[in-house]
Design a protein around this motif. Structure first.
Motif, PDB file in Angstrom:
ATOM      1  N   ARG A 334      -3.658  -5.980  17.578  1.00  0.00           N
ATOM      2  CA  ARG A 334      -3.535  -5.233  16.321  1.00  0.00           C
ATOM      3  C   ARG A 334      -4.844  -4.594  15.825  1.00  0.00           C
ATOM      4  NH1 ARG A 334       0.487  -7.362  11.553  1.00  0.00           N
ATOM      5  NH2 ARG A 334       0.948  -5.324  10.661  1.00  0.00           N
ATOM      6  N   VAL A 458      11.248  -0.159  12.081  1.00  0.00           N
ATOM      7  CA  VAL A 458      11.198   1.282  12.329  1.00  0.00           C
ATOM      8  C   VAL A 458      12.589   1.927  12.339  1.00  0.00           C
ATOM      9  CG1 VAL A 458      10.509   3.048  13.996  1.00  0.00           C
ATOM     10  CG2 VAL A 458       9.021   1.074  13.588  1.00  0.00           C
ATOM     11  N   ARG A 497       1.994   4.365  15.643  1.00  0.00           N
ATOM     12  CA  ARG A 497       2.423   5.717  15.944  1.00  0.00           C
ATOM     13  C   ARG A 497       3.903   5.952  15.692  1.00  0.00           C
ATOM     14  NH1 ARG A 497       4.868   6.322  20.927  1.00  0.00           N
ATOM     15  NH2 ARG A 497       3.875   8.303  21.358  1.00  0.00           N
ATOM     16  N   SER A 498       4.654   4.869  15.421  1.00  0.00           N
ATOM     17  CA  SER A 498       6.110   4.988  15.490  1.00  0.00           C
ATOM     18  C   SER A 498       6.682   6.012  14.529  1.00  0.00           C
ATOM     19  CB  SER A 498       6.768   3.637  15.257  1.00  0.00           C
ATOM     20  OG  SER A 498       6.482   2.799  16.348  1.00  0.00           O
ATOM     21  N   PHE A 604       2.167  10.532   3.531  1.00  0.00           N
ATOM     22  CA  PHE A 604       3.414  10.181   2.862  1.00  0.00           C
ATOM     23  C   PHE A 604       3.899   8.823   3.348  1.00  0.00           C
ATOM     24  CE2 PHE A 604       4.086  15.006   2.830  1.00  0.00           C
ATOM     25  CZ  PHE A 604       3.473  15.114   1.601  1.00  0.00           C
ATOM     26  N   VAL A 606       7.082   6.586   4.060  1.00  0.00           N
ATOM     27  CA  VAL A 606       8.525   6.740   4.265  1.00  0.00           C
ATOM     28  C   VAL A 606       9.285   5.630   3.556  1.00  0.00           C
ATOM     29  CG1 VAL A 606      10.381   6.659   5.997  1.00  0.00           C
ATOM     30  CG2 VAL A 606       8.287   7.988   6.441  1.00  0.00           C
ATOM     31  N   THR A 675       3.188  11.630   7.717  1.00  0.00           N
ATOM     32  CA  THR A 675       2.710  10.244   7.640  1.00  0.00           C
ATOM     33  C   THR A 675       1.462  10.033   8.488  1.00  0.00           C
ATOM     34  OG1 THR A 675       4.148   9.693   9.502  1.00  0.00           O
ATOM     35  CG2 THR A 675       5.013   9.264   7.297  1.00  0.00           C
ATOM     36  N   LYS A 676       0.751   8.954   8.177  1.00  0.00           N
ATOM     37  CA  LYS A 676      -0.244   8.357   9.069  1.00  0.00           C
ATOM     38  C   LYS A 676       0.190   6.903   9.231  1.00  0.00           C
ATOM     39  CE  LYS A 676      -3.943  11.278   7.217  1.00  0.00           C
ATOM     40  NZ  LYS A 676      -5.335  11.301   6.712  1.00  0.00           N
TER      41      LYS A 676
HETATM   42  N1  MCN Z   1       5.603   3.341   7.489  1.00  0.00           N
HETATM   43  C1  MCN Z   1       5.928   4.072   6.376  1.00  0.00           C
HETATM   44  N2  MCN Z   1       5.107   5.096   5.965  1.00  0.00           N
HETATM   45  C2  MCN Z   1       3.966   5.381   6.646  1.00  0.00           C
HETATM   46  C3  MCN Z   1       3.627   4.637   7.786  1.00  0.00           C
HETATM   47  C4  MCN Z   1       4.483   3.624   8.202  1.00  0.00           C
HETATM   48  O1  MCN Z   1       6.934   3.802   5.736  1.00  0.00           O
HETATM   49  N3  MCN Z   1       3.165   6.371   6.230  1.00  0.00           N
HETATM   50  C5  MCN Z   1       6.482   2.241   7.963  1.00  0.00           C
HETATM   51  C6  MCN Z   1       7.215   2.632   9.234  1.00  0.00           C
HETATM   52  O2  MCN Z   1       8.431   3.186   8.963  1.00  0.00           O
HETATM   53  C7  MCN Z   1       7.344   1.314   9.941  1.00  0.00           C
HETATM   54  C8  MCN Z   1       6.097   0.551   9.543  1.00  0.00           C
HETATM   55  O3  MCN Z   1       5.688   1.126   8.308  1.00  0.00           O
HETATM   56  O4  MCN Z   1       8.472   0.649   9.504  1.00  0.00           O
HETATM   57  C9  MCN Z   1       4.962   0.670  10.573  1.00  0.00           C
HETATM   58  O5  MCN Z   1       4.889   1.973  11.026  1.00  0.00           O
HETATM   59  P1  MCN Z   1       3.667   2.595  11.869  1.00  0.00           P
HETATM   60  O6  MCN Z   1       2.455   2.567  11.053  1.00  0.00           O
HETATM   61  O7  MCN Z   1       4.158   3.890  12.419  1.00  0.00           O
HETATM   62  O8  MCN Z   1       3.401   1.553  13.051  1.00  0.00           O
HETATM   63  P2  MCN Z   1       4.371   1.192  14.271  1.00  0.00           P
HETATM   64  O9  MCN Z   1       5.751   1.099  13.809  1.00  0.00           O
HETATM   65  O10 MCN Z   1       4.048   2.039  15.436  1.00  0.00           O
HETATM   66  O11 MCN Z   1       3.962  -0.302  14.551  1.00  0.00           O
HETATM   67  C10 MCN Z   1       2.926  -0.662  15.428  1.00  0.00           C
HETATM   68  C11 MCN Z   1       1.926  -1.513  14.702  1.00  0.00           C
HETATM   69  C12 MCN Z   1       0.991  -2.101  15.654  1.00  0.00           C
HETATM   70  S1  MCN Z   1       0.112  -1.030  16.622  1.00  0.00           S
HETATM   71  C13 MCN Z   1       0.857  -3.469  15.748  1.00  0.00           C
HETATM   72  S2  MCN Z   1      -0.289  -4.111  16.814  1.00  0.00           S
HETATM   73  C14 MCN Z   1       1.664  -4.323  14.937  1.00  0.00           C
HETATM   74  C15 MCN Z   1       2.190  -3.689  13.723  1.00  0.00           C
HETATM   75  O12 MCN Z   1       2.649  -2.500  13.957  1.00  0.00           O
HETATM   76  N4  MCN Z   1       2.392  -5.299  15.495  1.00  0.00           N
HETATM   77  C16 MCN Z   1       3.357  -5.925  14.745  1.00  0.00           C
HETATM   78  N5  MCN Z   1       2.900  -4.470  12.894  1.00  0.00           N
HETATM   79  C17 MCN Z   1       3.621  -5.515  13.393  1.00  0.00           C
HETATM   80  N6  MCN Z   1       4.548  -6.136  12.650  1.00  0.00           N
HETATM   81  C18 MCN Z   1       5.281  -7.122  13.201  1.00  0.00           C
HETATM   82  N7  MCN Z   1       6.203  -7.753  12.450  1.00  0.00           N
HETATM   83  N8  MCN Z   1       5.116  -7.509  14.499  1.00  0.00           N
HETATM   84  C19 MCN Z   1       4.181  -6.940  15.274  1.00  0.00           C
HETATM   85  O13 MCN Z   1       4.045  -7.314  16.532  1.00  0.00           O
END
Ligand code: MCN
Ligand code: MO
Length: 719
Positions: A334, A458, A497-498, A604, A606, A675-676
């Motif tokens: 992480r 996600v 990145r999701s 932003f 989400v 988003t970021k």
């Molecule tokens: N989100 C949002 N608005 C944003 C950014 C994110 O609402 N501007 C929300 C997204 O919709 C998503 C969550 O936040 O539900 C995380 O989104 P994002 O930042 O895009 O990250 P990822 O979904 O790609 O998650 C990967 C990230 C990483 S790299 C690690 S390591 C990690 C983490 O997520 N591992 C996790 N969080 C974790 N959480 C759990 N429970 N378990 C892991 O293994």
């Protein structure tokens, strides 16, 4: 509008009720169970592997040694826990008894466990073929370091190590593989089903179409499941050869040794600054304790390139060196390089403030980048933001000043409370992502994503994004993930990145689908329609999405009802300011995190509920890094902290109270979602904030004390 609303995860029902299927829940008729004989030595020649006795045991169906599976390459093992043999049995309990019957003759070799020992001439070589323990080395450079150092009025020099830790996902790794004579299906607790498909196909010489990889529910990963692991190949191979389903689930101790570890970086630095606190230049080396195999993790490199953080440092030279040692291989955990960089630079900022007698806030204010976009001295281009403004608003919102005076007041009453601060910029998102969207006969929609969520929620966020773009109710959008049979290719959930990459792909797909449906509507109504809220309208006529879809299925009109989108999402950089409050007990040396507050500009948001969950969980992991967790090896290379009795993962009991804020004036990324990432931000920011808070508390009783390592243990508090 669904975007921006705190909608609870629709994944939760299955998870909380125990109906979610994890890899160990998969039971197939005729299932066999695989186990591994693993090296007790950190470094040893493997002289003989004799499995004849094992093969004779009740329940044993097959045994595989180094020759069949390629265990112990080069005839030696390089870390404790490296596999030397595999046993497949009809019963899980018999299996573990039989593993002990394997006869393996080792010739122990001297182990090298410290980066600086490994670099000395004459040190034992982890990989003789390489002729050195340096697995990878790059110099990152920009500006004119020599000149800037000459101009500097203040010089700081030092070394800081961030400890090696064990990702410790709640669900250990596990694999099930089954070959039906045509297709090999592999279920794995993974983040990368598409990569596994590629590697398994290659290993077994099968076309991609004959390998299907399914990611069932995954009980977290934190980056530790983003590599294709050898067990995934070995178990697949066994199932293919034996033509029976085979399951392997790591025990906790096995997982601690056979799943990659994280962090383990050391920075040696020299910093030149002006007397009023402006950092002019930074120079040094980042060493990674890469463990026994260099799997291209590039952690020292990311840490080096992100070392300037949110500060305008125009001159720099950092060498990134990955060093082999006889430990479990290192990989992403992480944040992967950014928590390390942030801890390093934030410690340096605190130190600079102290040396110059400046306030910790003021030093940061003077160095923060003024104008975005900004390309840092090592070539990383921070895209959007207003760091100074966000910083000031953040401090205000988090009540930093008030917390400091409160700590002051409490000290008069005998309590030792520290308030720490950290500022970060980090890199999220890379590569492309795939989305497939289909309009169903009943007017609902199915989104197939190549993302691989494993705790982030996600799927719920994707449904929000798609429902908004299609202007339909969220109940009519179903999201499916984790199956290589349903999407041609993709990368997965990692690198925060999701929602940015996969969410933008989903928006692109939704736009295409609307175009297709508009085309069909034009045929039906005979005019160019406008779309709004699930209705196409033109010339006084209208048709609902559902009517249009039905007409297409009845062939009254023509359109693609399944569309595919691939979206490329370059890096985007969140920024934020976090504050930690801790209480130190000078008697016991214990540090209690009391309060954790974050203020992030992630563009932003989400789903603020999901994003806040990420901030809290992420912060707790960074607290673990600051105070509790450490992968400890003894001099012989035994992993001492090989289970949860000795390895301290913080729990709800150690959790502080959280307050999560998102910037009220966010700076969106240039992607379709705006988003970021938030997934790693709090893990990145929390360790330096907590360390700074502990130091702040300790200074009241030990003026001048400086914390230069993590974790900060009770022993460190005493000394
Ligand atoms: N989100 C949002 N608005 C944003 C950014 C994110 O609402 N501007 C929300 C997204 O919709 C998503 C969550 O936040 O539900 C995380 O989104 P994002 O930042 O895009 O990250 P990822 O979904 O790609 O998650 C990967 C990230 C990483 S790299 C690690 S390591 C990690 C983490 O997520 N591992 C996790 N969080 C974790 N959480 C759990 N429970 N378990 C892991 O293994
Ligand atoms: Mo990650």
């Amino acid at each position: 509008k669904y975007v921006g609303r705190p909608i609870p995860r629709f994944e939760d029902d299955a998870i909380l009720s125990g109906r979610a299927q994890y890899v160990d829940d998969i039971e197939l008729p005729g299932m066999l169970y695989a186990g591994f004989v693993r090296s007790p030595y950190a470094h040893a020649k493997v002289l003989r592997v004799d499995l004849t006795d094992v093969a004779r045991q009740r329940g044993v169906v097959a045994v595989f040694g180094p020759r069949e599976m390629g265990f112990a390459p080069g005839g030696k093992v390089r870390y404790q826990g490296e596999a030397v043999a595999m046993v497949v049995a009809s019963d899980r309990y018999l299996l573990y008894d039989t593993l002990e019957k394997a006869v393996v003759e080792y010739e122990p070799l001297p182990a090298v466990l410290d980066v600086f020992e490994a670099l000395k001439p004459g040190a034992p070589l982890v990989d003789e073929g390489l002729g050195t323990n340096v697995a990878h080395e790059t110099v990152y450079e920009g500006g004119d370091v020599e000149k800037a150092m000459k101009e500097a009025e203040v010089m700081l020099e030092g070394r800081f190590t961030i400890q090696r830790i064990i990702p410790a996902a709640m669900e250990p790794r596990g694999v099930v593989a089954s070959y039906d004579g045509d297709v090999l299906t592999v279920w794995s607790s993974t983040q990368v089903p598409f990569d596994i498909r590629k590697e398994v196909a290659k290993a077994l010489d099968l076309p991609l179409t004959k390998v299907r990889v399914i990611q069932p529910f995954v009980g977290s990963a934190f980056g530790s499941k983003l590599l294709v692991y050898p067990e995934e190949i070995w178990v697949s191979k066994a199932a293919y050869l034996l033509k029976r389903p085979v399951k392997w689930i790591a025990t906790r101790s096995e997982d601690f040794k056979a799943t990659t570890h994280g962090r383990a970086l050391t920075l040696e630095y020299k910093v030149g600054a002006t007397r009023d606190g402006r950092v002019l230049a930074i120079e040094g080396v980042v060493y990674a304790d890469a463990g026994a195999y260099y799997w291209g993790e590039g952690l020292a490199d990311t840490a080096a390139r992100m070392l300037p953080g949110p500060y305008d440092i125009r001159h720099g030279r950092i060498k990134a060196v990955s060093v082999l040692t006889n430990k479990t291989p290192l990989s992403a955990y992480r944040g992967a390089g950014r928590p390390e960089a942030t801890l390093f630079i934030e410690r340096i900022m605190d130190r600079l403030a102290d040396e110059l007698g400046l306030d910790r806030v003021e030093v940061r204010r003077r160095n923060l980048i003024r104008q975005l976009p900004y390309t840092n001295v090592f070539g990383m281009t921070y895209d959007t933001g207003d760091y100074l403004e966000t910083f000031e608003r953040g401090l205000e919102r988090l009540g930093y000043r008030q917390l400091r005076s409160w700590a002051e007041e409490e000290f008069k009453k005998g309590r030792l409370i520290g308030v720490g601060l950290s500022v970060y910029v980090e890199i999220t998102t890379f590569g492309y992502e795939t989305a497939i969207l289909r309009a169903e006969r009943d007017g609902t929609f199915t989104l197939y994503t190549a993302l691989t969520p494993h705790g982030q929620g996600v799927a719920t966020a994707l449904a929000q994004v798609v429902a908004d773009e299609l202007e339909v109710s969220i109940e009519s959008v179903k999201v499916v993930w984790g199956d290589t049979a349903l999407v041609p290719d993709g990368i997965g959930t990692m690198g925060s990145r999701s929602i940015t990459a996969g969410g933008s792909a989903a928006i692109l797909a939704a736009r295409r689908l609307k175009d297709e449906l508009a085309k069909a509507t034009e045929k039906l109504l005979g005019c160019k329609p406008e779309y709004s809220s699930g209705e196409f309208k033109c010339g006084g006529k209208s048709a609902s999405v559902r009517d249009v879809v039905k007409a297409v299925y009845r062939r009254e009109a023509e359109a693609q009802l399944t569309v595919e989108a691939i979206y490329h999402a370059d890096a985007t950089y969140p920024f934020g300011v976090h504050v930690a409050v801790v209480e130190v007990d000078p008697e016991t040396g214990f540090v209690k995190p009391l309060l954790y507050k974050s203020y992030d500009d992630v563009g932003f948001v989400v789903n603020p509920l999901l994003a806040a969950g990420q901030a809290m969980g992420g912060a707790l992991q960074g607290i673990g890094q600051a105070l509790y967790e450490e992968a400890i090896y003894d001099e012989a290379g035994n992993l001492v902290t090989a289970n949860l009795a000795f390895y301290y993962v913080p729990t709800a009991a150690e959790s502080p109270k959280y307050e999560v804020y998102f910037a009220e004036r966010p700076h969106p990324s240039r992607h379709l979602t705006g988003t970021k990432g938030i997934g790693e931000a709090a893990t990145i920011a929390s360790t330096p904030a907590v360390v700074s808070a502990v130091e702040d508390a300790l200074r009241r009783i030990k003026p001048g004390v400086r914390i230069e390592k993590t974790p900060v243990t009770p022993e460190d508090v005493w000394h």
